[in-house]
Write a protein that holds these residues in place. Structure first.
Motif, PDB file in Angstrom:
ATOM      1  N   HIS A   6       0.734  -1.362   0.037  1.00  0.00           N
ATOM      2  CA  HIS A   6      -0.132   0.040  -0.211  1.00  0.00           C
ATOM      3  C   HIS A   6       0.667   1.101  -0.041  1.00  0.00           C
ATOM      4  CE1 HIS A   6      -2.491   2.761   2.029  1.00  0.00           C
ATOM      5  NE2 HIS A   6      -3.297   2.678   1.147  1.00  0.00           N
ATOM      6  N   GLU A   7       1.870   1.134   0.729  1.00  0.00           N
ATOM      7  CA  GLU A   7       2.841   2.306   0.807  1.00  0.00           C
ATOM      8  C   GLU A   7       3.930   2.544  -0.266  1.00  0.00           C
ATOM      9  OE1 GLU A   7       6.543   4.103   3.675  1.00  0.00           O
ATOM     10  OE2 GLU A   7       5.577   2.236   3.656  1.00  0.00           O
ATOM     11  N   TRP A   8       4.020   1.701  -0.992  1.00  0.00           N
ATOM     12  CA  TRP A   8       4.284   1.779  -2.892  1.00  0.00           C
ATOM     13  C   TRP A   8       3.674   2.248  -3.566  1.00  0.00           C
ATOM     14  CZ3 TRP A   8       9.825   2.251  -3.763  1.00  0.00           C
ATOM     15  CH2 TRP A   8      10.851   2.297  -2.738  1.00  0.00           C
ATOM     16  N   LEU A   9       2.862   1.856  -3.740  1.00  0.00           N
ATOM     17  CA  LEU A   9       1.687   1.358  -5.073  1.00  0.00           C
ATOM     18  C   LEU A   9       0.669   2.491  -4.484  1.00  0.00           C
ATOM     19  CD1 LEU A   9       2.058  -3.086  -5.722  1.00  0.00           C
ATOM     20  CD2 LEU A   9       3.412   0.082  -6.252  1.00  0.00           C
ATOM     21  N   ILE A  10      -0.104   2.823  -3.661  1.00  0.00           N
ATOM     22  CA  ILE A  10      -1.525   3.006  -2.953  1.00  0.00           C
ATOM     23  C   ILE A  10      -1.256   4.160  -3.280  1.00  0.00           C
ATOM     24  CG2 ILE A  10      -3.692   2.747  -2.842  1.00  0.00           C
ATOM     25  CD1 ILE A  10      -3.402   0.991  -4.790  1.00  0.00           C
ATOM     26  N   ALA A  11      -0.763   4.826  -1.703  1.00  0.00           N
ATOM     27  CA  ALA A  11      -0.274   6.160  -0.813  1.00  0.00           C
ATOM     28  C   ALA A  11      -0.071   7.603  -1.876  1.00  0.00           C
ATOM     29  CB  ALA A  11       0.327   5.332   0.742  1.00  0.00           C
ATOM     30  N   PRO A  12       1.441   7.530  -3.153  1.00  0.00           N
ATOM     31  CA  PRO A  12       1.403   8.074  -3.856  1.00  0.00           C
ATOM     32  C   PRO A  12       0.263   8.372  -4.636  1.00  0.00           C
ATOM     33  CG  PRO A  12       3.178   6.203  -4.304  1.00  0.00           C
ATOM     34  CD  PRO A  12       2.101   5.622  -3.180  1.00  0.00           C
ATOM     35  N   PHE A  13      -0.612   7.794  -4.816  1.00  0.00           N
ATOM     36  CA  PHE A  13      -1.832   8.798  -5.599  1.00  0.00           C
ATOM     37  C   PHE A  13      -2.768   8.750  -4.855  1.00  0.00           C
ATOM     38  CE2 PHE A  13       0.488   5.695  -8.354  1.00  0.00           C
ATOM     39  CZ  PHE A  13       0.203   6.083  -9.470  1.00  0.00           C
ATOM     40  N   ASP A  14      -2.743   9.105  -2.739  1.00  0.00           N
ATOM     41  CA  ASP A  14      -3.612   9.654  -2.294  1.00  0.00           C
ATOM     42  C   ASP A  14      -3.245  11.749  -2.464  1.00  0.00           C
ATOM     43  OD1 ASP A  14      -4.284   7.651  -1.073  1.00  0.00           O
ATOM     44  OD2 ASP A  14      -3.039   7.925   0.458  1.00  0.00           O
ATOM     45  N   TYR A  15      -2.006  11.956  -3.595  1.00  0.00           N
ATOM     46  CA  TYR A  15      -1.700  13.556  -3.987  1.00  0.00           C
ATOM     47  C   TYR A  15      -2.739  13.458  -5.152  1.00  0.00           C
ATOM     48  CZ  TYR A  15       2.116  12.951  -0.074  1.00  0.00           C
ATOM     49  OH  TYR A  15       2.532  13.199   1.407  1.00  0.00           O
ATOM     50  N   GLY A  16      -3.355  15.470  -5.343  1.00  0.00           N
ATOM     51  CA  GLY A  16      -4.287  15.313  -6.324  1.00  0.00           C
ATOM     52  C   GLY A  16      -2.979  15.252  -7.480  1.00  0.00           C
ATOM     53  N   LEU A 239       1.493   0.596 -17.563  1.00  0.00           N
ATOM     54  CA  LEU A 239       2.417   0.418 -17.143  1.00  0.00           C
ATOM     55  C   LEU A 239       3.598   1.193 -16.805  1.00  0.00           C
ATOM     56  CD1 LEU A 239       2.461  -3.874 -17.540  1.00  0.00           C
ATOM     57  CD2 LEU A 239       1.176  -3.069 -15.711  1.00  0.00           C
ATOM     58  N   ALA A 240       3.884   1.266 -17.663  1.00  0.00           N
ATOM     59  CA  ALA A 240       5.402   2.230 -18.166  1.00  0.00           C
ATOM     60  C   ALA A 240       4.603   3.482 -17.191  1.00  0.00           C
ATOM     61  CB  ALA A 240       5.693   2.327 -19.287  1.00  0.00           C
ATOM     62  N   SER A 241       3.393   4.074 -18.242  1.00  0.00           N
ATOM     63  CA  SER A 241       3.476   5.799 -17.716  1.00  0.00           C
ATOM     64  C   SER A 241       3.171   5.651 -16.354  1.00  0.00           C
ATOM     65  CB  SER A 241       1.993   6.153 -18.411  1.00  0.00           C
ATOM     66  OG  SER A 241       1.320   5.262 -17.787  1.00  0.00           O
ATOM     67  N   SER A 242       2.682   4.348 -15.383  1.00  0.00           N
ATOM     68  CA  SER A 242       2.194   4.044 -13.433  1.00  0.00           C
ATOM     69  C   SER A 242       3.412   4.631 -13.328  1.00  0.00           C
ATOM     70  CB  SER A 242       0.848   3.430 -13.774  1.00  0.00           C
ATOM     71  OG  SER A 242       1.384   1.896 -13.810  1.00  0.00           O
ATOM     72  N   GLY A 243       3.873   3.092 -13.156  1.00  0.00           N
ATOM     73  CA  GLY A 243       5.379   2.579 -13.331  1.00  0.00           C
ATOM     74  C   GLY A 243       6.464   3.941 -13.197  1.00  0.00           C
ATOM     75  N   GLY A 244       6.483   4.300 -14.024  1.00  0.00           N
ATOM     76  CA  GLY A 244       7.416   5.281 -13.992  1.00  0.00           C
ATOM     77  C   GLY A 244       6.877   6.044 -13.309  1.00  0.00           C
ATOM     78  N   LEU A 245       5.777   6.723 -12.704  1.00  0.00           N
ATOM     79  CA  LEU A 245       5.586   7.782 -11.554  1.00  0.00           C
ATOM     80  C   LEU A 245       5.598   7.604 -10.458  1.00  0.00           C
ATOM     81  CD1 LEU A 245       1.330   8.923 -13.475  1.00  0.00           C
ATOM     82  CD2 LEU A 245       3.181  10.440 -12.569  1.00  0.00           C
ATOM     83  N   LEU A 246       5.823   6.467 -10.682  1.00  0.00           N
ATOM     84  CA  LEU A 246       5.800   4.979  -9.104  1.00  0.00           C
ATOM     85  C   LEU A 246       7.479   5.942  -8.643  1.00  0.00           C
ATOM     86  CD1 LEU A 246       3.805   2.370  -8.920  1.00  0.00           C
ATOM     87  CD2 LEU A 246       3.427   4.575  -7.143  1.00  0.00           C
ATOM     88  N   LEU A 247       8.032   5.233 -10.122  1.00  0.00           N
ATOM     89  CA  LEU A 247      10.149   5.786  -9.372  1.00  0.00           C
ATOM     90  C   LEU A 247       9.810   6.612  -9.513  1.00  0.00           C
ATOM     91  CD1 LEU A 247      10.768   2.837 -12.371  1.00  0.00           C
ATOM     92  CD2 LEU A 247      10.561   2.369 -10.078  1.00  0.00           C
ATOM     93  N   SER A 248       9.205   8.192  -9.698  1.00  0.00           N
ATOM     94  CA  SER A 248       9.600   9.367  -9.441  1.00  0.00           C
ATOM     95  C   SER A 248       8.745   9.659  -7.929  1.00  0.00           C
ATOM     96  CB  SER A 248       8.888   9.837 -10.815  1.00  0.00           C
ATOM     97  OG  SER A 248       9.126  11.099 -10.392  1.00  0.00           O
ATOM     98  N   TYR A 249       8.385   8.705  -7.641  1.00  0.00           N
ATOM     99  CA  TYR A 249       7.283   9.410  -6.257  1.00  0.00           C
ATOM    100  C   TYR A 249       8.983   9.337  -5.050  1.00  0.00           C
ATOM    101  CZ  TYR A 249       5.003   9.923  -2.124  1.00  0.00           C
ATOM    102  OH  TYR A 249       4.659  10.639  -0.995  1.00  0.00           O
TER     103      TYR A 249
END
Length: 296
Positions: A6-16, A239-249
């Motif tokens: 949850h911390e790695w995959l879901i929590a980052p998307f709590d931000y607008g 997958l690349a767009s969402s995964g890239g966002l997570l890596l960036s965060y």
């Protein structure tokens, strides 16, 4: 374990800003890869890169006139891209030169003109923003524009799907059915310009083509059917767009390059391990006759 996921995959998307970037990435991932597949089928893979540079003067002129006004910059990019595509096609028809040669010449002129215009009217930060974009800075207005353009592209491609396929394989047959192949080709280039204009806000003019071509070229290692190519390309782009966002965060790295590099890593792995045309597939084809001969 669940908390870690949850911390790695879901929590980052709590931000607008992450939610907006995620939706923008998904919208572009639906529209861009099918265009890349058709470019690949036409043997025009580098045309996407040329068109990405072609929109730069219009974007730069919009920036000079209205600052970072996305509607004005987008309109300028669309008009500039359509103008360059028209000029390249006209020069090709009048002189007999290949269209890709004319397009390459105009994209170099466009790139130099765009960089010059942005440099005259802004700072190096402004130039970097236009060239490389910032998906994390997408606001509500930009998100609406990106999703609207992506929707138009997807609906138009669905409407012209059969004509696009036939135009790739047999333009003479298309002409015999009462449709002008030049018109279909022109509409396709128009969709390409629209997609790159939508992508410049998130990935910039220099990398917007990456989300179009890398998933498409990756898909060719996994499918031989057109429907399969489009499906694999769209899924990998998402997958690349969402995964890239997570890596960036999580790693505090630029989001645009992270998305493109992740898409590129998929291409490299597919070239090594894919079902078709990869090094592994070639090794298996070479090993099969040897095994058959030994068994005999």
């Amino acid at each position: 374990m669940l908390e870690l996921l949850h911390e790695w995959l879901i929590a980052p998307f709590d931000y607008g800003f992450m939610k907006r970037a995620f939706v923008a990435g998904l919208a572009l991932s639906l529209a861009a890869p099918p265009l890349g597949v058709f470019l690949m089928m036409r043997g025009m893979s580098l045309i996407g890169d040329a068109m990405a540079h072609a929109i730069l003067p219009g974007v730069a002129l919009g920036f000079l006139l209205a600052g970072f006004s996305l509607p004005v910059m987008s309109l300028g990019g669309i008009l500039s891209g359509l103008l360059v595509a028209t000029l390249a096609g006209s020069v090709s028809q009048m002189t007999g030169h290949r269209e890709d040669s004319a397009m390459a010449s105009f994209f170099l002129i466009s790139l130099a003109a765009g960089v010059m215009l942005v440099s005259l009217g802004g700072s190096s930060v402004d130039l970097t923003h236009v060239l490389f974009g910032s998906i994390l800075a997408v606001n509500t207005q930009a998100l609406v524009l990106i999703t609207a353009i992506s929707s138009v592209i997807v609906l138009t491609m669905a409407w012209l799907f059969r004509a696009l396929v036939v135009e790739c394989l047999d333009p003479l047959f298309l002409r015999g059915q009462g449709m002008r192949s030049g018109l279909v080709h022109g509409v396709f280039l128009g969709l390409l310009v629209l997609n790159l204009t939508a992508g410049f806000q998130t990935l910039g003019t220099l990398m917007a083509v990456g989300l179009m071509m890398l998933p498409a070229t990756t898909a060719r290692f996994w499918s031989k059917r057109l429907e399969g190519l489009i499906g694999v390309a769209v899924v990998w782009a998402m997958l690349a767009s969402s995964g890239g966002l997570l890596l960036s965060y999580h790693l505090s790295i630029p989001s645009g390059p992270a998305i493109i590099l992740l898409a590129g890593s998929g291409y490299v792995l597919s070239a090594l391990l894919g079902r078709h045309h990869s090094l592994l597939a070639r090794y298996r084809r070479q090993a099969t006759p040897l095994e058959t001969g030994e068994a005999a």
